[in-house]
Design a protein around this motif. Sequence first.
Motif, short mmCIF file in Angstrom:
data_model
loop_
_atom_site.label_atom_id
_atom_site.label_comp_id
_atom_site.label_asym_id
_atom_site.label_seq_id
_atom_site.Cartn_x
_atom_site.Cartn_y
_atom_site.Cartn_z
N UNK A 59 -1.97 0.31 13.47
CA UNK A 59 -3.04 0.65 14.40
C UNK A 59 -4.36 0.03 13.97
N UNK A 60 -4.58 0.03 12.65
CA UNK A 60 -5.82 -0.54 12.12
C UNK A 60 -5.90 -2.05 12.43
N UNK A 61 -4.80 -2.76 12.16
CA UNK A 61 -4.80 -4.21 12.41
C UNK A 61 -5.02 -4.50 13.89
N UNK A 62 -4.33 -3.73 14.74
CA UNK A 62 -4.50 -3.90 16.18
C UNK A 62 -5.95 -3.64 16.59
N UNK A 68 0.80 -1.20 0.00
CA UNK A 68 0.00 0.00 0.00
C UNK A 68 0.85 1.26 0.00
N UNK A 69 2.15 1.02 -0.03
CA UNK A 69 3.02 2.18 -0.01
C UNK A 69 2.84 3.00 -1.29
N UNK A 70 3.10 4.28 -1.18
CA UNK A 70 2.89 5.18 -2.31
C UNK A 70 3.84 4.83 -3.45
N UNK A 71 5.06 4.50 -3.11
CA UNK A 71 6.05 4.21 -4.11
C UNK A 71 6.53 2.77 -3.95
N UNK A 72 6.06 1.88 -4.82
CA UNK A 72 6.38 0.47 -4.61
C UNK A 72 7.87 0.17 -4.74
N UNK A 73 8.63 1.02 -5.40
CA UNK A 73 10.04 0.73 -5.59
C UNK A 73 10.94 1.62 -4.72
N UNK A 74 10.30 2.41 -3.88
CA UNK A 74 11.01 3.24 -2.90
C UNK A 74 12.15 4.04 -3.51
N UNK A 75 11.91 4.58 -4.70
CA UNK A 75 12.96 5.36 -5.35
C UNK A 75 12.91 6.81 -4.91
N UNK A 76 11.72 7.27 -4.54
CA UNK A 76 11.59 8.65 -4.13
C UNK A 76 11.74 8.72 -2.62
N UNK A 77 12.63 9.56 -2.18
CA UNK A 77 12.85 9.64 -0.73
C UNK A 77 12.67 11.07 -0.26
N UNK A 78 11.70 11.77 -0.80
CA UNK A 78 11.44 13.14 -0.36
C UNK A 78 10.96 13.08 1.09
N UNK A 91 -5.57 7.16 8.05
CA UNK A 91 -4.84 6.77 6.84
C UNK A 91 -5.16 7.73 5.69
N UNK A 92 -6.43 8.08 5.58
CA UNK A 92 -6.83 9.03 4.54
C UNK A 92 -6.19 10.40 4.80
N UNK A 93 -6.10 10.76 6.09
CA UNK A 93 -5.46 12.04 6.45
C UNK A 93 -3.98 12.01 6.06
N UNK A 94 -3.33 10.86 6.21
CA UNK A 94 -1.92 10.72 5.83
C UNK A 94 -1.77 10.96 4.32
N UNK A 95 -2.70 10.41 3.54
CA UNK A 95 -2.66 10.58 2.08
C UNK A 95 -2.85 12.06 1.71
N UNK A 117 8.77 10.15 3.00
CA UNK A 117 9.19 9.43 4.22
C UNK A 117 8.12 9.55 5.30
N UNK A 118 7.55 10.75 5.43
CA UNK A 118 6.46 10.94 6.41
C UNK A 118 5.25 10.10 6.01
N UNK A 119 5.00 10.04 4.72
CA UNK A 119 3.86 9.25 4.23
C UNK A 119 4.05 7.77 4.56
N UNK A 120 5.23 7.25 4.23
CA UNK A 120 5.49 5.82 4.49
C UNK A 120 5.39 5.51 5.99
N UNK A 121 5.93 6.42 6.82
CA UNK A 121 5.85 6.21 8.27
C UNK A 121 4.40 6.29 8.73
N UNK A 122 3.66 7.25 8.18
CA UNK A 122 2.26 7.43 8.57
C UNK A 122 1.40 6.24 8.18
N UNK A 123 1.64 5.72 6.96
CA UNK A 123 0.88 4.56 6.50
C UNK A 123 1.19 3.34 7.38
N UNK A 124 2.48 3.14 7.67
CA UNK A 124 2.87 1.99 8.51
C UNK A 124 2.21 2.09 9.89
N UNK A 125 2.21 3.31 10.44
CA UNK A 125 1.63 3.53 11.77
C UNK A 125 0.11 3.29 11.77
#
Lengths: 64, 146
Positions: free
Chosen positions: B27-30, B1-11, B63-67, B15-23
């Motif tokens: 939280x959602x699964x928990x 579900x990451x924004x960049x599947x190949x993690x080439x962009x590291x703006x 999650x939508x707020x992160x997007x 990085x905040x987006x990837x961290x936010x999505x992971x968090x």
Amino acid sequence: MHNRLRILRAERNWSQADLAQKLEVSRQSVNAIETGKYDPSLPLAFKLARLFDTTIEAIFTDQP
Amino acid sequence: MTCNPFLRNTSPAMRRYNAGVALTMGGYLLAVFGTATFVHRHHPHGITVYLLSAMPAFCIFAMLAVVVTYLRDEKDEYVRMLMVRSLLAAAFVVLAIGAYNDFLRSFGDLAPLPPFSQWVVFWIVFAIAQAIQYRNDATPRSTENA
């Protein structure tokens, strides 16, 4: 839209990654602009023109 | 579900987006497993059910707020455009499936889609759209100086 980005970049011996770093965008973006897949916004076009010390018209044209 | 599947962009925004999505995903699964376990064991009702249901839903809102935050903060306009395209593709597919299912239910007496399926379909289509776009953009490193 056509552009002379590749030529201008080659004249300075810059790689796409070098140009991307100077523009603070991804290499992917530089490649997309260079290959004509994406036309940049005016702010980015001005940034490019300033970087190459030229005008927007000298970089981008609507005819090949 | 990451924004960049190949993690080439590291703006920084990415990085905040990837961290936010992971968090939020964690939280959602928990929240889902926690509330499901609680409901299964204690069979709550009334206001408790409303409060429990709000917990995983809140993670989805987050999650939508992160997007939205990513789209606001990303300085790379091309990468941002790719993400908007992927979001539109995902929204299109979900709305199309939903509409088709609604007609099937109306005319064919079919059962509704399973709960949360639209959310899952949305992110799967989003990921596929991102992967296709990034693959189409792929440039061999060897040609970048050409």
